[in-house]
Design an enzyme around this catalytic site. Structure first.
Site, mmCIF file in Angstrom:
data_model
loop_
_atom_site.group_PDB
_atom_site.id
_atom_site.type_symbol
_atom_site.label_atom_id
_atom_site.label_comp_id
_atom_site.label_asym_id
_atom_site.label_seq_id
_atom_site.Cartn_x
_atom_site.Cartn_y
_atom_site.Cartn_z
ATOM 1 N N GLN A 188 11.004 7.669 39.099
ATOM 2 C CA GLN A 188 10.892 7.469 37.646
ATOM 3 C C GLN A 188 9.485 7.000 37.267
ATOM 4 O O GLN A 188 8.978 6.035 37.837
ATOM 5 C CB GLN A 188 11.945 6.442 37.179
ATOM 6 C CG GLN A 188 11.972 6.228 35.680
ATOM 7 C CD GLN A 188 12.384 7.491 34.906
ATOM 8 O OE1 GLN A 188 13.302 8.197 35.291
ATOM 9 N NE2 GLN A 188 11.686 7.769 33.827
ATOM 10 N N ASP A 191 11.746 17.308 39.716
ATOM 11 C CA ASP A 191 10.992 17.192 38.462
ATOM 12 C C ASP A 191 9.955 18.303 38.317
ATOM 13 O O ASP A 191 9.346 18.456 37.254
ATOM 14 C CB ASP A 191 10.274 15.835 38.408
ATOM 15 C CG ASP A 191 11.076 14.800 37.630
ATOM 16 O OD1 ASP A 191 11.963 15.201 36.850
ATOM 17 O OD2 ASP A 191 10.808 13.592 37.790
ATOM 18 N N LYS A 216 20.561 9.179 33.933
ATOM 19 C CA LYS A 216 20.499 10.302 34.870
ATOM 20 C C LYS A 216 21.586 10.152 35.939
ATOM 21 O O LYS A 216 22.270 11.111 36.286
ATOM 22 C CB LYS A 216 19.107 10.369 35.530
ATOM 23 C CG LYS A 216 18.029 10.846 34.562
ATOM 24 C CD LYS A 216 16.628 10.671 35.110
ATOM 25 C CE LYS A 216 15.590 11.000 34.047
ATOM 26 N NZ LYS A 216 14.212 10.753 34.462
#
Ligand code: NDP
Length: 290
Positions: A97, A120, A53
């Protein structure tokens, strides 16, 4: 024989568009969009995901602000970091994460992220905004699914869409986004009766189950579009989706492969989301016009 939907190529298109838009953002606001990444513990797969990412961010001109904490980090410390990132103007997006270590209450951490920085799209406020049809951060994988459907030109209005899997991460938001596009949506799960029949009625099928090659080719409606979100690693090391690809390709009109379908789209949409978040925050802060 189905036409293969090339997720890698489409993800590259999203990244190219984002890179151009990032240039414009820098010119407008005099700063770079920034994504804060938080990695807790030493899970090798998570470390790889975060590295990928960050690398993708760098390629399109998004700054990444990386924070790595040991597995022994307590809830309080993670919460403090999230609050600090919420208040930093250079962190337009915050990505924690998952999975977090077992000792950590992940929900509490995710809910502490400012909804405006929740790239997200997992914060309840953003899920609520999706349900309400309001602007908000949408989750990346479902956004990627929608972009692939748009790319292959499938008419969603009035189409019968079947989503298999009802997770917060994929199934539920995909179902809401399909509904937003006026599809008639059936959301299936492990207690669904006659799943093969439900799938057999689908003009558009989205499989997000997590079981290798679970959807059999003979269940697939001829001429339909099949989006396979599943990523399953077999003992042999091979990656397969939730759909029996070879059989399903005989019947579908369009189908995503695994790998190379939905997978690459997720990171691409994360970059696009970070830019969207940055633009909203800088516009609200009164920047721009330079
Ligand atoms: P979850 O495990 O959270 O959800 C799986 C869903 O599948 C559940 O709703 C479950 O139903 C349903 N299910 C399980 N067994 C059956 C069955 N026999 N019949 C019908 N439905 C069933 O998974 P995720 O949504 O997080 O992920 C799904 C897949 O997508 C995984 O392979 C994952 O690796 C992949 N994935 C890929 C991403 C990408 O970037 N391409 C991103 C995220 C996930 P119930 O709710 O009743 O238990």
């Amino acid at each position: 024989m189905a036409e293969i939907i090339d997720g890698k190529a489409e993800a590259q298109r999203v990244k190219d568009e984002t890179a151009v838009a990032v240039e414009k953002f820098r010119a407008d606001f005099g700063v770079a969009p920034g994504l804060a990444t938080v990695l807790v513990g030493d899970d090798a797969a998570s470390a790889t995901y975060v590295r990928n990412k960050r690398r993708s961010c760098a390629k399109v001109g998004i700054e990444s602000l990386h924070h790595e904490l040991p597995a022994s980090t307590g809830q309080g410390e993670i919460m403090r970091l999230v609050r600090e990132l919420n208040s930093r103007s250079d962190a337009h997006g915050i990505l924690v994460q998952l999975p977090l270590p077992d000792s950590i209450d992940s929900r509490e951490v995710l809910n502490a992220i400012s909804p405006d920085k929740d790239v997200d799209g997992l914060h309840p406020v953003n899920q609520g905004r999706l349900l309400a049809g309001e602007d908000g951060m949408r989750p990346c994988t479902p956004l990627g699914v929608m972009r692939l459907l748009e790319r292959c030109g499938v008419e969603l209005k009035g189409a019968r869409a079947v989503v298999v899997g009802r997770s917060l991460l994929v199934g539920k938001p995909v179902a809401m986004m399909l509904l937003e596009q006026h599809a008639t949506v059936t959301l299936c799960h492990s207690r669904t009766r006659d799943l093969a029949d439900e799938i057999g009625r689908a003009d558009v099928l989205v499989a997000a189950v997590g079981i290798p090659e679970f959807v059999k080719g003979e269940w697939v409606r001829p001429g339909s579009t099949v989006i396979d979100v599943g990523i399953n690693r077999l003992d042999s090391g091979k990656l397969v989706g939730d759909v029996a690809f070879a059989e399903a390709s005989e019947r579908a009109a369009f189908i995503t492969p695994v790998p190379g379908g939905v997978g690459p789209m997720t990171v691409a949409m994360l970059l696009a989301n970070t830019l969207t978040a940055a633009r909203r925050q800088e516009s609200n802060a009164g920047g721009g016009g330079r």
